[in-house]
Design a protein around this motif. Structure first.
Motif, PDB file in Angstrom:
ATOM      1  N   ALA A  80       0.830  -1.215   0.000  1.00 48.84           N
ATOM      2  CA  ALA A  80       0.000   0.000   0.000  1.00 48.84           C
ATOM      3  C   ALA A  80       0.861   1.260   0.000  1.00 48.84           C
ATOM      4  O   ALA A  80       0.558   2.232  -0.701  1.00 48.84           O
ATOM      5  CB  ALA A  80      -0.940  -0.007   1.205  1.00 48.84           C
ATOM      6  N   LEU A  81       1.959   1.247   0.763  1.00 43.35           N
ATOM      7  CA  LEU A  81       2.828   2.421   0.809  1.00 43.35           C
ATOM      8  C   LEU A  81       3.615   2.589  -0.489  1.00 43.35           C
ATOM      9  O   LEU A  81       3.880   3.715  -0.912  1.00 43.35           O
ATOM     10  CB  LEU A  81       3.768   2.348   2.019  1.00 43.35           C
ATOM     11  CG  LEU A  81       3.090   2.430   3.381  1.00 43.35           C
ATOM     12  CD1 LEU A  81       4.131   2.405   4.499  1.00 43.35           C
ATOM     13  CD2 LEU A  81       2.196   3.643   3.508  1.00 43.35           C
ATOM     14  N   ASP A  82       3.986   1.479  -1.124  1.00 45.48           N
ATOM     15  CA  ASP A  82       4.643   1.582  -2.435  1.00 45.48           C
ATOM     16  C   ASP A  82       3.722   2.261  -3.438  1.00 45.48           C
ATOM     17  O   ASP A  82       4.147   3.131  -4.198  1.00 45.48           O
ATOM     18  CB  ASP A  82       5.036   0.201  -2.952  1.00 45.48           C
ATOM     19  CG  ASP A  82       6.318  -0.326  -2.332  1.00 45.48           C
ATOM     20  OD1 ASP A  82       7.139   0.479  -1.850  1.00 45.48           O
ATOM     21  OD2 ASP A  82       6.505  -1.560  -2.335  1.00 45.48           O
ATOM     22  N   SER A  83       2.447   1.874  -3.428  1.00 41.84           N
ATOM     23  CA  SER A  83       1.468   2.496  -4.333  1.00 41.84           C
ATOM     24  C   SER A  83       1.301   3.975  -4.018  1.00 41.84           C
ATOM     25  O   SER A  83       1.263   4.817  -4.925  1.00 41.84           O
ATOM     26  CB  SER A  83       0.113   1.800  -4.225  1.00 41.84           C
ATOM     27  OG  SER A  83       0.200   0.479  -4.682  1.00 41.84           O
ATOM     28  N   LEU A  84       1.192   4.290  -2.721  1.00 41.30           N
ATOM     29  CA  LEU A  84       1.040   5.688  -2.308  1.00 41.30           C
ATOM     30  C   LEU A  84       2.260   6.508  -2.712  1.00 41.30           C
ATOM     31  O   LEU A  84       2.126   7.603  -3.257  1.00 41.30           O
ATOM     32  CB  LEU A  84       0.808   5.777  -0.796  1.00 41.30           C
ATOM     33  CG  LEU A  84       0.755   7.175  -0.197  1.00 41.30           C
ATOM     34  CD1 LEU A  84      -0.384   7.992  -0.800  1.00 41.30           C
ATOM     35  CD2 LEU A  84       0.627   7.101   1.317  1.00 41.30           C
ATOM     36  N   ALA A  85       3.451   5.984  -2.458  1.00 40.03           N
ATOM     37  CA  ALA A  85       4.682   6.718  -2.770  1.00 40.03           C
ATOM     38  C   ALA A  85       4.841   6.931  -4.274  1.00 40.03           C
ATOM     39  O   ALA A  85       5.399   7.941  -4.702  1.00 40.03           O
ATOM     40  CB  ALA A  85       5.894   5.983  -2.210  1.00 40.03           C
TER      41      ALA A  85
END
Length: 165
Positions: A80-85
């Motif tokens: 999820a954080l990879d997508s957000l970043a």
């Protein structure tokens, strides 16, 4: 006699000025001392965090027991954080919180660092955490680079010192 008091007053003023400088130096060391980012585009999962400086081995391990549930949540949070970043290299607190919730974290349990300093400046990095069992899964984004790790839950059941929910 007057010269003696003048010198004494000057020394007192210098000492008084040294205290705020000392406090600022300690704060800068604390804030910048542990900061670091993995290689661009990558993220580190629990167990892959490199210490800032090598030191003596601890007598007892303080690492949390990595349960399958905590590992699974850590993996989903990393995704999820990879997508957000990829969309927002410098997300705000609510965007980070939403990423944790979309990964399966309970909304009321997610703790997120502040996104604006007391002087109104944007922060350089954002960190979120959620307790799961005896562990806290931490997710960190700095300049689009993601790091996810697990640390022990604090004695009060939270992940951050102070309540950042």
């Amino acid at each position: 006699m007057r010269e003696h008091w003048t010198r004494r007053a000057a020394k007192a003023r210098k000492k008084g000025a040294a205290v705020p400088l000392c406090i600022v130096a300690v704060w800068i060391t604390a804030v910048l001392g542990g900061c670091g980012a993995p290689a661009a585009g990558g993220h580190a999962l629990a167990g892959q965090v490199v210490p800032a400086a090598p030191g003596p081995a601890p007598a007892a391990s303080v690492a949390p027991t990595e349960t399958p549930a905590a590992q699974s949540l850590a993996s989903r949070i990393a995704d999820a954080l990879d997508s957000l970043a990829a969309q927002t290299p410098e997300p705000g607190a609510e965007e980070l919180r939403a990423a944790f919730v979309s990964a399966g974290a309970e909304a009321g349990a997610v703790e997120v660092s502040i996104d604006t300093t007391p002087t109104g400046l944007e922060v350089d990095a954002m960190t979120g955490a959620v307790p799961i069992g005896e562990s806290c899964v931490f997710g960190h984004i700095r300049d689009g680079a993601v790091t996810v790790t697990q640390l022990p839950v604090l004695a009060n059941g939270l992940c951050f010192v102070g309540d950042q929910r």
